[in-house]
Design a protein around this motif. Structure first.
Motif, PDB file in Angstrom:
ATOM      1  N   CYS A 212      -3.224   8.481  -6.984  1.00  0.00           N
ATOM      2  CA  CYS A 212      -3.705   9.146  -8.230  1.00  0.00           C
ATOM      3  C   CYS A 212      -5.474   9.569  -8.383  1.00  0.00           C
ATOM      4  O   CYS A 212      -5.881   9.851  -9.765  1.00  0.00           O
ATOM      5  N   GLY A 213      -5.809   8.706  -7.576  1.00  0.00           N
ATOM      6  CA  GLY A 213      -6.964   8.256  -7.170  1.00  0.00           C
ATOM      7  C   GLY A 213      -7.980   7.200  -8.839  1.00  0.00           C
ATOM      8  O   GLY A 213      -9.429   7.418  -8.488  1.00  0.00           O
TER       9      GLY A 213
ATOM     10  N   CYS B   6       1.369   3.631  -3.031  1.00  0.00           N
ATOM     11  CA  CYS B   6       0.357   4.651  -3.705  1.00  0.00           C
ATOM     12  C   CYS B   6       1.026   5.795  -4.114  1.00  0.00           C
ATOM     13  O   CYS B   6       1.233   6.242  -3.738  1.00  0.00           O
ATOM     14  N   ILE B   7       0.396   6.037  -5.403  1.00  0.00           N
ATOM     15  CA  ILE B   7       0.893   7.448  -6.008  1.00  0.00           C
ATOM     16  C   ILE B   7      -0.034   8.446  -5.817  1.00  0.00           C
ATOM     17  O   ILE B   7      -0.035   9.641  -6.118  1.00  0.00           O
TER      18      ILE B   7
ATOM     19  N   MET C 138       0.728  -1.634  -0.342  1.00  0.00           N
ATOM     20  CA  MET C 138       0.307  -0.101   0.030  1.00  0.00           C
ATOM     21  C   MET C 138       0.853   0.665   0.005  1.00  0.00           C
ATOM     22  O   MET C 138       0.405   2.070   0.118  1.00  0.00           O
TER      23      MET C 138
ATOM     24  N   PRO D  85      -1.515   2.505 -11.097  1.00  0.00           N
ATOM     25  CA  PRO D  85      -0.448   2.229 -12.106  1.00  0.00           C
ATOM     26  C   PRO D  85       0.877   2.043 -11.234  1.00  0.00           C
ATOM     27  O   PRO D  85       1.753   1.724 -11.848  1.00  0.00           O
TER      28      PRO D  85
HETATM   29  S1  SF4 Z   1      -4.854   3.926  -8.055  1.00  0.00           S
HETATM   30 FE1  SF4 Z   1      -3.876   5.036  -7.491  1.00  0.00          FE
HETATM   31  S2  SF4 Z   1      -4.697   6.028  -5.853  1.00  0.00           S
HETATM   32 FE2  SF4 Z   1      -5.300   3.726  -6.100  1.00  0.00          FE
HETATM   33  S3  SF4 Z   1      -3.719   2.817  -4.704  1.00  0.00           S
HETATM   34 FE3  SF4 Z   1      -3.222   2.839  -6.887  1.00  0.00          FE
HETATM   35  S4  SF4 Z   1      -1.884   4.782  -6.773  1.00  0.00           S
HETATM   36 FE4  SF4 Z   1      -3.322   4.875  -5.092  1.00  0.00          FE
END
Ligand code: SF4
Lengths: 472, 184
Positions: free
Chosen positions: A318-319, A315-316, A312, A376
Motif C-alpha cells: 500500500c505504501g 505486505c499488500i 513481511m 494495514p
Molecule cells: S504499510 Fe503497506 S507497504 Fe508498508 S509494509 Fe505495510 S502493507 Fe506493506
C-alpha cells in the motif's frame, strides 16, 4: 539482468539526494496521502478491526500456502487458464518471453507491476525484440527517462511537471513544438492519446496481481487510471505475473483486504477500478483475451516462511509505511538503491537480494515506529529491521567504527554508575560549549551527523538523572 | 523436479509440513466452502431505501428517441464517445458498481468511451460486497466467475504528476449511474 543494485552505496545515495535541489523541492511539498489516509480512517470506525482481520487472513493463508496454491491452480485450469511456475527471475523472464514469442508479439502493454521491476522484465524483453510499453502514467514517465520507480504506488513522485514536460518534448517529437504542456492536465491528455494507440495495437498485455483468489482462480488488479484494465482486456493474450504470497482464500477474504488497501494507500474508500480476471474470454463474450496465463514466481519468498521475516509476506504494497517515514521523506525512494524503498524495502530487500548487498537499508531508520503504526496488516517493521541489524553485526558486515563504538558504549552501559557519571559530564560540557547558539555545526566524532544537520546542544540533566528524580 | 515441485517443496520445508496433514487440509477446504465474511462495516448495513439514495439519481434518459444519435451494440473499438452498461449490482458502502462481462456487457465499454453510463436496478443495490458475492455464486455457481468482474468507483483518474488529481486518465472522464425503479 535484474535492475542494477546501488543499495551498498546507500549513504552516498542519501547524501546526494539531500544535496539535490530539484528532489528536495518535490519532497518538501510532503505527501498528500498522509492527510487523506487519516480522513478515510476517521470515516470508518471499524478500521482497526479490519486491520486485525486482514492480518489474520494473511497469516492463515501463509500457514497453509502450499494447499491454497494447489487449490488456486486447479481453479485457474478449470476456467481455461494456464499456470506457469518460476523459482528464479531468470525462469520467470524465460516463461514470459516464450508466451510472447508463441503469440508472435511485437509490442506488449504493461500494467503497473513491482514484480516486473524485481525481475528486470522490460530490459530483457527489449533485448529480445519485444517492445514493452508501460501504461500507468507514472510508470510511462519513468520508462521514457530510463529510471526505476521511486515509490511503489506513485512511481514518478520524485519529478516535477517541468521535468515531465521536457521528457515529453524529447520523446514525442511528432507533435507540434508549440503545444501547451505547462499543466499536469495537458501532460496527461497527451499521454492518454499516445497510449490509447498502444493499447489498441498491443499483442500481449502483462499485469501484476494485487491478489490471487484460491476459491475461484481469480487474479485481481487495483488501479485508478484504468490502464491495467485495458492492458488485460484489449490484447489477445493476458499474462499475469505474481508472487506466491499474493494468495488469499476467498472473495470474502479479499474484500477484507480491499477495505484496508486503498484507505491506507491513497485515502480513497475504494480505488476507482478493482478488476477480477478469471480465465480467458468465454464463448459468447464480445471482448477480452483469448489466452490467460499466470506466472507464479517464488524468488526466495518460500524460504522466508516459518522464520523471523515471515510477517513481511503479509505486505499488500500500500505504501503507507514509506508515506509516513521521516527517512523516506528526506531522501526519496531512489537512494534505497533497488526496487522497494522505505521501511518495507528496508526489510524486504535484504531478504530478496541478501544482507551483504542491502545491509545498509535496515539502518535507514529512526525507529520512530510510524511505519508499524500505519501498516494495514500490522507488520512489525521496526522489529524486523532490528533483526537484520543483528544479522549484519553477527556477520561482521558493520564497519569498524560502528563495532568499536558499540563496544565502547557496551563497556559503559554494563557499569551504570560510571555511565551516569560520564554522560552527565559530557552533557554538561556540551551544554556549556553550545550555550550560545543552542546547536553545533560540527562536532568531533560526530561528523557523520553534523555533515548534513546541526547537533542540538543538550539542555538540563541527563535522561537517567531526570528519570530518577521524577520516580521519587 | 519441475519449478512447481521445487516451490511447493520449499514452502513445505519452511513451514515444516508435508501437505498431507488432515487438519490443515480440512481448514483449507472449510474456508473455501464456507467463506466466512469477517468484519463488515456498519455503514453498508442501511435500510433498502437509503441505500438507493446513496447513488445520484438521473432523470429518465431520452437518448433512445434521439434520431441524431448513432446507437451500436457490442464491444468498443475506442472511438465511441459514450457507452451504456448494465451493472450486476452496486455497493452502498463505497458507492461501487459491480459489472460482469458477458454477451450483453462488453468489458471494453467500461474503459474506452469518454462517458460511461451505468444502469443498475434499485433492488440490486446492496449494502456490502459480501451480499453481491452471494448473488454471484447463485448466478455462476460456487467457485466460478465470469472472465471479468469490474468494481467501478467513480471516473478514471491520475495524480501521478505533482500529486495533482486529474479525471480521465485512460478510462472514462465521466461516470453516470442510473438507479432504476423503487425499493420497498
Ligand atoms: S504499510 Fe503497506 S507497504 Fe508498508 S509494509 Fe505495510 S502493507 Fe506493506
Amino acid at each position: 539482468m535484474t535492475l542494477a543494485v546501488t543499495s551498498p552505496a546507500f549513504k552516498a545515495n542519501a547524501r546526494a539526494a539531500i544535496a539535490d535541489p530539484q528532489l528536495q523541492g518535490v519532497l518538501r511539498q510532503g505527501l498528500g496521502f498522509v492527510d487523506r489516509r487519516q480522513a478515510a480512517i476517521d470515516r470508518l470506525p471499524e478500521f482497526d478491526a479490519l486491520r486485525d482481520s486482514a492480518r489474520d487472513i494473511k497469516d492463515h493463508t501463509l500457514a497453509h500456502l502450499d494447499l491454497y496454491l494447489e487449490a488456486y491452480e486447479e481453479r485457474v485450469r478449470a476456467a481455461g487458464g494456464h499456470v506457469h511456475h518460476a523459482v528464479t527471475p531468470e525462469e520467470a523472464r524465460g516463461v514470459i518471453l516464450d508466451i510472447c514469442r508463441k503469440a508472435g508479439a511485437k509490442t506488449v502493454t504493461k500494467g503497473k507491476t513491482m514484480i516486473a521491476e524485481e525481475i528486470g522484465l522490460n530490459d530483457f524483453l527489449e533485448a529480445n525484440g519485444v517492445v514493452p510499453v508501460e501504461t500507468d502514467l507514472g510508470e510511462y514517465i519513468i520508462q521514457i527517462r530510463h529510471e526505476a520507480p521511486s515509490h511503489i504506488i506513485a512511481p514518478a513522485i520524485h519529478l516535477n511537471k517541468a521535468q515531465v514536460e521536457a521528457d515529453f518534448r524529447r520523446v514525442h517529437t511528432h507533435l507540434p513544438e508549440n503545444r501547451n504542456l505547462a499543466e499536469p492536465a495537458t501532460l496527461l491528455a497527451e499521454a492518454r492519446t499516445i497510449l490509447r494507440e498502444r493499447f489498441l495495437a498491443a499483442d500481449v498485455g502483462i499485469t501484476g496481481a494485487n491478489f490471487l483468489v484460491a476459491e475461484t482462480g481469480t487474479s485481481i488488479i487495483v488501479t485508478n487510471e484504468g490502464n491495467g484494465d485495458l492492458t488485460q482486456t484489449l490484447p489477445n493474450v493476458h499474462i499475469v505475473l505474481a508472487t506466491i504470497e499474493k494468495l488469499v482464500p476467498t472473495l470474502e477474504d479479499v474484500s477484507q483486504l480491499l477495505r484496508v488497501l486503498a484507505r491506507s494507500a491513497t485515502g480513497q474508500d475504494m480505488s476507482v477500478y478493482t478488476t477480477f480476471s478469471t480465465g480467458p474470454r468465454r464463448g459468447d463474450d464480445p471482448d477480452g483475451p483469448a489466452e490467460y496465463h499466470v506466472v507464479i514466481l517464488d524468488n526466495g519468498r518460500s524460504t522466508m516462511l516459518g522464520g523471523e521475516f515471515q510477517d513481511m509476506l503479509r505486505c499488500i504494497r500500500c505504501g503507507a509505511c514509506m508515506n509516513h517515514c521521516p527517512i523516506f521523506g528526506a531522501i526519496g525512494g531512489h537512494a534505497y538503491g533497488w526496487v522497494y524503498p522505505g521501511p518495507m524495502g528496508a526489510v524486504l530487500t535484504p531478504a530478496l537480494i541478501g544482507v551483504d548487498l542491502a545491509g545498509n537499508l535496515p539502518n535507514a531508520s529512526t525507529f520512530c515506529g510510524r511505519c508499524e503504526e500505519v501498516c494495514p496488516v500490522r507488520i512489525p517493521l521496526p522489529r524486523m529491521m532490528r533483526d537484520w541489524r543483528e544479522r549484519e553485526f553477527e556477520r561482521h558486515l558493520s564497519p569498524v567504527t560502528v563495532r568499536s563504538g558499540l563496544a565502547l558504549w557496551a563497556f559503559f552501559a554494563k557499569r551504570p554508575r560510571l555511565y551516569g557519571l560520564m554522560t552527565a559530564m559530557a552533557a554538561r560540557a556540551l551544554a556549556l560549549l553550545g550555550s550560545r547558539s543552542g546547536r553545533f555545526r560540527s562536532l568531533p566524532l560526530a561528523s557523520a551527523w553534523t555533515r548534513d544537520r546541526d547537533f542540538p546542544a543538550p539542555q538540563g540533566a541527563t535522561f537517567q538523572s531526570q528519570w530518577k528524580r521524577r520516580k521519587r | 523436479m519441475t519449478a512447481r515441485d521445487t516451490i511447493l517443496a520449499s514452502i513445505r520445508r519452511s513451514l515444516g509440513v508435508s501437505g498431507r496433514e488432515a487438519p490443515r487440509r480440512k481448514a483449507v477446504a472449510d474456508r473455501l466452502r464456507e467463506h466466512p465474511p469477517g468484519v463488515v462495516p456498519a455503514r453498508g448495513k442501511l435500510a433498502p431505501k437509503s441505500r438507493a439514495e446513496l447513488f445520484p439519481r438521473l432523470a429518465a434518459m431520452p437518448w433512445q428517441r434521439e434520431r441524431t444519435l448513432e446507437v451500436k451494440q457490442g464491444a468498443s473499438d475506442g472511438n465511441d464517445l459514450a457507452a451504456v452498461s448494465h451493472a450486476f449490482g452496486a455497493v452502498a458502502e463505497s458507492g461501487t458498481l459491480m459489472l460482469t462481462s458477458g454477451k450483453d456487457n462488453p468489458t471494453t465499454l467500461n474503459f474506452l468511451p469518454d462517458t460511461h453510463i451505468v444502469v443498475v436496478d434499485a433492488d440490486d443495490v446492496a449494502g456490502d460486497y459480501e451480499t453481491l458475492w452471494r448473488k454471484l455464486r447463485e448466478r455462476f455457481g460456487a467457485g466460478a466467475m465470469p472472465r471479468t468482474v469490474n468494481w467501478i468507483t467513480g471516473p478514471s483518474r491520475s495524480a501521478d504528476i505533482e500529486q495533482t488529481l486529474i479525471l480521465g486518465a485512460h478510462g472514462p472522464r465521466r461516470l453516470h449511474v442510473m438507479v432504476v425503479g423503487e425499493t420497498e
